[in-house]
Scaffold this active site. Structure first.
Site, PDB file in Angstrom:
ATOM      1  N   LEU A 125       0.843  -1.195   0.000  1.00 51.35           N
ATOM      2  CA  LEU A 125       0.000   0.000   0.000  1.00 51.35           C
ATOM      3  C   LEU A 125       0.880   1.248   0.000  1.00 51.35           C
ATOM      4  O   LEU A 125       0.780   2.105  -0.870  1.00 51.35           O
ATOM      5  CB  LEU A 125      -0.887   0.034   1.255  1.00 51.35           C
ATOM      6  CG  LEU A 125      -1.813  -1.147   1.531  1.00 51.35           C
ATOM      7  CD1 LEU A 125      -2.521  -0.946   2.862  1.00 51.35           C
ATOM      8  CD2 LEU A 125      -2.831  -1.288   0.415  1.00 51.35           C
ATOM      9  N   THR A 126       1.763   1.319   1.012  1.00 52.22           N
ATOM     10  CA  THR A 126       2.530   2.534   1.283  1.00 52.22           C
ATOM     11  C   THR A 126       3.497   2.879   0.149  1.00 52.22           C
ATOM     12  O   THR A 126       4.049   1.986  -0.497  1.00 52.22           O
ATOM     13  CB  THR A 126       3.323   2.333   2.599  1.00 52.22           C
ATOM     14  OG1 THR A 126       2.406   1.893   3.599  1.00 52.22           O
ATOM     15  CG2 THR A 126       3.989   3.602   3.056  1.00 52.22           C
ATOM     16  N   ALA A 130       3.072   8.535   0.102  1.00 48.81           N
ATOM     17  CA  ALA A 130       1.691   8.213   0.501  1.00 48.81           C
ATOM     18  C   ALA A 130       1.679   7.160   1.604  1.00 48.81           C
ATOM     19  O   ALA A 130       1.909   5.978   1.344  1.00 48.81           O
ATOM     20  CB  ALA A 130       0.895   7.709  -0.709  1.00 48.81           C
ATOM     21  N   ILE A 157       7.710  -2.417   2.661  1.00 49.91           N
ATOM     22  CA  ILE A 157       6.917  -3.616   2.404  1.00 49.91           C
ATOM     23  C   ILE A 157       7.449  -4.814   3.194  1.00 49.91           C
ATOM     24  O   ILE A 157       8.557  -5.302   2.954  1.00 49.91           O
ATOM     25  CB  ILE A 157       6.868  -3.920   0.885  1.00 49.91           C
ATOM     26  CG1 ILE A 157       6.354  -2.679   0.122  1.00 49.91           C
ATOM     27  CG2 ILE A 157       5.996  -5.145   0.600  1.00 49.91           C
ATOM     28  CD1 ILE A 157       5.023  -2.105   0.620  1.00 49.91           C
ATOM     29  N   ARG A 268      15.338  -9.244  42.099  1.00 55.32           N
ATOM     30  CA  ARG A 268      16.269  -8.145  42.374  1.00 55.32           C
ATOM     31  C   ARG A 268      16.005  -7.573  43.767  1.00 55.32           C
ATOM     32  O   ARG A 268      14.863  -7.204  44.088  1.00 55.32           O
ATOM     33  CB  ARG A 268      16.066  -7.055  41.323  1.00 55.32           C
ATOM     34  CG  ARG A 268      16.819  -5.764  41.585  1.00 55.32           C
ATOM     35  CD  ARG A 268      18.281  -5.922  41.308  1.00 55.32           C
ATOM     36  NE  ARG A 268      18.995  -4.653  41.389  1.00 55.32           N
ATOM     37  CZ  ARG A 268      20.317  -4.558  41.361  1.00 55.32           C
ATOM     38  NH1 ARG A 268      21.060  -5.661  41.256  1.00 55.32           N
ATOM     39  NH2 ARG A 268      20.904  -3.380  41.430  1.00 55.32           N
ATOM     40  N   GLY A 340      19.128   0.123  35.515  1.00 54.52           N
ATOM     41  CA  GLY A 340      20.194   0.216  34.501  1.00 54.52           C
ATOM     42  C   GLY A 340      20.245  -1.014  33.602  1.00 54.52           C
ATOM     43  O   GLY A 340      20.574  -0.916  32.415  1.00 54.52           O
ATOM     44  N   GLU A 363       0.087  -0.185   9.890  1.00 53.11           N
ATOM     45  CA  GLU A 363      -1.351  -0.449   9.659  1.00 53.11           C
ATOM     46  C   GLU A 363      -2.202   0.684  10.233  1.00 53.11           C
ATOM     47  O   GLU A 363      -3.270   0.473  10.805  1.00 53.11           O
ATOM     48  CB  GLU A 363      -1.748  -1.836  10.171  1.00 53.11           C
ATOM     49  CG  GLU A 363      -1.004  -2.920   9.378  1.00 53.11           C
ATOM     50  CD  GLU A 363      -1.606  -4.298   9.407  1.00 53.11           C
ATOM     51  OE1 GLU A 363      -2.790  -4.423   9.758  1.00 53.11           O
ATOM     52  OE2 GLU A 363      -0.882  -5.235   9.062  1.00 53.11           O
ATOM     53  N   THR A 365      -1.312   4.804  11.898  1.00 55.89           N
ATOM     54  CA  THR A 365      -0.736   5.338  13.144  1.00 55.89           C
ATOM     55  C   THR A 365      -1.867   5.521  14.176  1.00 55.89           C
ATOM     56  O   THR A 365      -3.055   5.472  13.834  1.00 55.89           O
ATOM     57  CB  THR A 365      -0.088   6.712  12.879  1.00 55.89           C
ATOM     58  OG1 THR A 365      -1.113   7.605  12.424  1.00 55.89           O
ATOM     59  CG2 THR A 365       1.017   6.614  11.836  1.00 55.89           C
TER      60      THR A 365
HETATM   61  C1  LIG Z   1       8.264  -2.058  10.111  1.00 60.46           C
HETATM   62  C2  LIG Z   1       7.232  -1.544   9.152  1.00 60.46           C
HETATM   63  C3  LIG Z   1       6.557  -2.422   8.339  1.00 60.46           C
HETATM   64  C4  LIG Z   1       5.617  -1.956   7.415  1.00 60.46           C
HETATM   65  N1  LIG Z   1       5.007  -2.855   6.565  1.00 60.46           N
HETATM   66  C5  LIG Z   1       4.192  -2.379   5.588  1.00 60.46           C
HETATM   67  C6  LIG Z   1       3.653  -3.264   4.590  1.00 60.46           C
HETATM   68  O1  LIG Z   1       3.881  -4.488   4.617  1.00 60.46           O
HETATM   69  N2  LIG Z   1       2.893  -2.747   3.600  1.00 60.46           N
HETATM   70  C7  LIG Z   1       2.614  -1.407   3.525  1.00 60.46           C
HETATM   71  O2  LIG Z   1       1.925  -1.018   2.598  1.00 60.46           O
HETATM   72  N3  LIG Z   1       3.088  -0.547   4.455  1.00 60.46           N
HETATM   73  C8  LIG Z   1       3.874  -0.997   5.481  1.00 60.46           C
HETATM   74  N4  LIG Z   1       4.390  -0.119   6.418  1.00 60.46           N
HETATM   75  C9  LIG Z   1       4.095   1.302   6.300  1.00 60.46           C
HETATM   76  C10 LIG Z   1       3.208   1.848   7.392  1.00 60.46           C
HETATM   77  O3  LIG Z   1       1.905   1.344   7.283  1.00 60.46           O
HETATM   78  C11 LIG Z   1       3.277   3.386   7.336  1.00 60.46           C
HETATM   79  O4  LIG Z   1       4.568   3.741   7.806  1.00 60.46           O
HETATM   80  C12 LIG Z   1       2.196   4.068   8.153  1.00 60.46           C
HETATM   81  O5  LIG Z   1       0.934   3.876   7.578  1.00 60.46           O
HETATM   82  C13 LIG Z   1       2.449   5.581   8.286  1.00 60.46           C
HETATM   83  O6  LIG Z   1       2.726   6.178   7.056  1.00 60.46           O
HETATM   84  P1  LIG Z   1       4.024   7.102   6.886  1.00 60.46           P
HETATM   85  O7  LIG Z   1       5.179   6.363   7.429  1.00 60.46           O
HETATM   86  O8  LIG Z   1       4.083   7.563   5.489  1.00 60.46           O
HETATM   87  O9  LIG Z   1       3.762   8.320   7.855  1.00 60.46           O
HETATM   88  P2  LIG Z   1       2.930   9.668   7.498  1.00 60.46           P
HETATM   89  O10 LIG Z   1       1.609   9.329   6.941  1.00 60.46           O
HETATM   90  O11 LIG Z   1       3.817  10.582   6.735  1.00 60.46           O
HETATM   91  O12 LIG Z   1       2.715  10.267   8.955  1.00 60.46           O
HETATM   92  C14 LIG Z   1       3.717  10.994   9.664  1.00 60.46           C
HETATM   93  C15 LIG Z   1       3.099  11.494  10.969  1.00 60.46           C
HETATM   94  O13 LIG Z   1       2.042  12.419  10.669  1.00 60.46           O
HETATM   95  C16 LIG Z   1       0.838  11.985  11.281  1.00 60.46           C
HETATM   96  N5  LIG Z   1      -0.306  12.344  10.425  1.00 60.46           N
HETATM   97  C17 LIG Z   1      -0.438  12.173   9.088  1.00 60.46           C
HETATM   98  N6  LIG Z   1      -1.632  12.626   8.664  1.00 60.46           N
HETATM   99  C18 LIG Z   1      -2.274  13.100   9.760  1.00 60.46           C
HETATM  100  C19 LIG Z   1      -3.551  13.706   9.993  1.00 60.46           C
HETATM  101  N7  LIG Z   1      -4.429  13.906   9.015  1.00 60.46           N
HETATM  102  N8  LIG Z   1      -3.861  14.061  11.256  1.00 60.46           N
HETATM  103  C20 LIG Z   1      -2.991  13.839  12.291  1.00 60.46           C
HETATM  104  N9  LIG Z   1      -1.779  13.285  12.127  1.00 60.46           N
HETATM  105  C21 LIG Z   1      -1.432  12.909  10.894  1.00 60.46           C
HETATM  106  C22 LIG Z   1       0.983  10.481  11.429  1.00 60.46           C
HETATM  107  O14 LIG Z   1       0.128   9.956  12.428  1.00 60.46           O
HETATM  108  C23 LIG Z   1       2.451  10.378  11.794  1.00 60.46           C
HETATM  109  O15 LIG Z   1       2.634  10.619  13.158  1.00 60.46           O
HETATM  110  C24 LIG Z   1       5.322  -0.574   7.360  1.00 60.46           C
HETATM  111  C25 LIG Z   1       5.983   0.319   8.217  1.00 60.46           C
HETATM  112  C26 LIG Z   1       6.930  -0.146   9.096  1.00 60.46           C
HETATM  113  C27 LIG Z   1       7.642   0.840   9.982  1.00 60.46           C
END
Ligand SMILES: Cc1cc2nc3c(=O)[nH]c(=O)nc-3n(C[C@H](O)[C@H](O)[C@H](O)COP(=O)(O)OP(=O)(O)OC[C@H]3O[C@@H](n4cnc5c(N)ncnc54)[C@H](O)[C@@H]3O)c2cc1C
Length: 386
Positions: A125-126, A130, A157, A268, A340, A363, A365
């Site tokens: 998705l990501t 986006a 991913i 401890r 510690g 999935e 935030t």
């Molecule tokens: C270990 C790991 C595994 C992953 N695996 C997958 C996967 O298998 N497939 C996949 O597709 N994705 C995957 N992801 C991606 C993950 O789903 C995204 O990182 C997540 O959805 C957030 O998107 P972003 O990182 O672009 O953050 P952003 O969307 O850029 O957000 C940055 C910050 O802004 C905040 N924010 C954004 N918009 C708003 C709003 N409207 N109001 C308030 N706050 C907001 C967010 O909450 C966050 O704190 C993975 C991520 C990680 C770290």
């Protein structure tokens, strides 16, 4: 109201609990250091039927209901959260949408090798630009004869490079917004799918996460999920379901952190007695225990509701929000109880603290979960249970 679990649920929980204690927990720390993806463990998980848990038996799965699946994820995460994320992804964000939105022919073709664990799956998705705002994605698709060609960049991913089958979202025309987005089942074993080097992560280091370039990646027309233009709806319905798996993963990490903190606090000694006997430490453990139990039952209830008619966006977001935030609090407190030593890589709580961190991010935030809940609240007059 009945809080009893079925025989099948208890059997799955007990079986995975012993497997995790025996096979996952002992090597979790060294895999975290080495980053090694545990191929042999996945063979064993496949043999136990844990890689296609809710997929119907007709397509080679175990056909279990969601609570048994959540028990399995929780227990696996208690042993090794890196393994839990890969198991959760292949079960929920990959097989679940195929089961619910794929044609009969597609299901018969792709599900058996996923459900048997012969191959792992995932979701794309990501993208670099986006994340939370998924509808702004830029990966495109176009139709040529009996296939679609996908082009773009996907980010973060899970299972990229170790998995074979991925659900992918792409747009035919960005000017159509969410309505232009479709969902496909992509076979990643082709030259048009180029996996980038693994991300160097804070935690979950033995699970594989990488960016993926799609360069005229081919998808047969028969691999479209639902209708063209239904991609966002499919992704949101999938996340409503799969977020419960992340809640369960958070519960498992929190339980492991509480287990560690309790054992340490009993052994401890400071000021002439075990630290659990100092009220500040005992009360801290009491809070951890109570909060974990609250998050656990909210998650189980959300799972129960998800099997009844009606949208589950709000309850599933509540469970993911509370379980992941609770796991972060509990893991941080478990480090504090260790003093510690909690800051040392010799102790499991250091790893658990890092592992808990991602559960409020992927999935959706915690902010996104709050948006989902707030949107649902706008349509309600009261929040009292029916
Ligand atoms: C270990 C790991 C595994 C992953 N695996 C997958 C996967 O298998 N497939 C996949 O597709 N994705 C995957 N992801 C991606 C993950 O789903 C995204 O990182 C997540 O959805 C957030 O998107 P972003 O990182 O672009 O953050 P952003 O969307 O850029 O957000 C940055 C910050 O802004 C905040 N924010 C954004 N918009 C708003 C709003 N409207 N109001 C308030 N706050 C907001 C967010 O909450 C966050 O704190 C993975 C991520 C990680 C770290």
């Amino acid at each position: 109201m009945d809080f009893d679990f079925s025989e099948q649920q208890k059997m799955v929980r007990d079986m995975v609990r012993s497997f995790a204690a025996e096979k996952l927990r002992p090597g979790a720390g060294s895999r975290d250091e080495s980053g090694e993806f545990p191929v042999e463990i996945f063979r064993e998980l496949a043999a136990l039927g844990l890689l296609g848990m809710t997929t119907p038996e007709a397509y080679g799965g175990a056909g279990m209901e969601i609570l048994a699946y959540l028990f399995a994820i929780e227990e696996i995460a208690r042993g090794d959260a890196s393994v839990a994320v890969a198991v959760s992804v292949t079960n929920s964000v990959c097989q679940w949408p195929i089961v619910h939105f794929g044609s009969e022919e597609l299901k018969r073709r792709v599900l058996p090798e996923l459900a048997s664990g012969e191959v792992l799956g995932g979701i794309m998705l990501t993208e670099p630009g986006a994340g939370s705002d998924l509808a702004s994605l830029r990966t495109t698709y176009r139709r040529e004869g009996d296939r679609f060609l996908l082009n773009g960049a996907k980010a973060w991913i899970t299972n990229a490079g170790v998995g074979a089958t991925f659900v992918v979202l792409a747009t035919r025309d960005r000017s159509q917004g969410a309505k232009g987005i479709s969902a496909f089942v992509l076979d990643a074993r082709q030259p048009g799918v180029v996996v980038q080097p693994r991300e160097k992560k804070m935690g979950l280091r033995s699970s594989v996460t990488a960016a993926v370039m799609l360069e005229d990646a081919e998808v047969p027309v028969a691999n479209l999920l639902g209708e063209e233009g239904a991609g966002m709806k499919i992704a949101l319905a999938t996340l409503d379901h799969s977020r419960l798996g992340i809640a369960a993963q958070a519960l498992g990490i929190a339980q492991a952190a509480l287990d560690e903190a309790l054992a340490y606090a009993k052994q401890r000694e400071q000021f002439g007695r075990p630290i659990i006997e100092h009220e500040a430490v005992g009360f801290r453990l009491a809070d951890m225990d109570a909060e974990l139990e609250a998050a656990r039952w909210l998650t189980y209830r959300a799972a129960w509701l998800s099997q009844r008619p009606g949208r589950v966006s709000r309850t599933s977001a509540q469970a993911k929000l509370l379980a992941s935030e609770t796991a972060n609090r509990i893991a941080a407190l478990a480090v504090q109880v260790h003093g510690g030593y909690g800051f040392s890589r010799e102790y499991a709580v250091e790893r658990l603290y890092r592992e808990a961190r991602v559960t409020t991010i992927y999935e959706g935030t915690s902010e996104v979960q709050r948006m989902v809940i707030a949107r649902a609240l706008k349509g309600l007059v009261t929040t009292a249970p029916e």
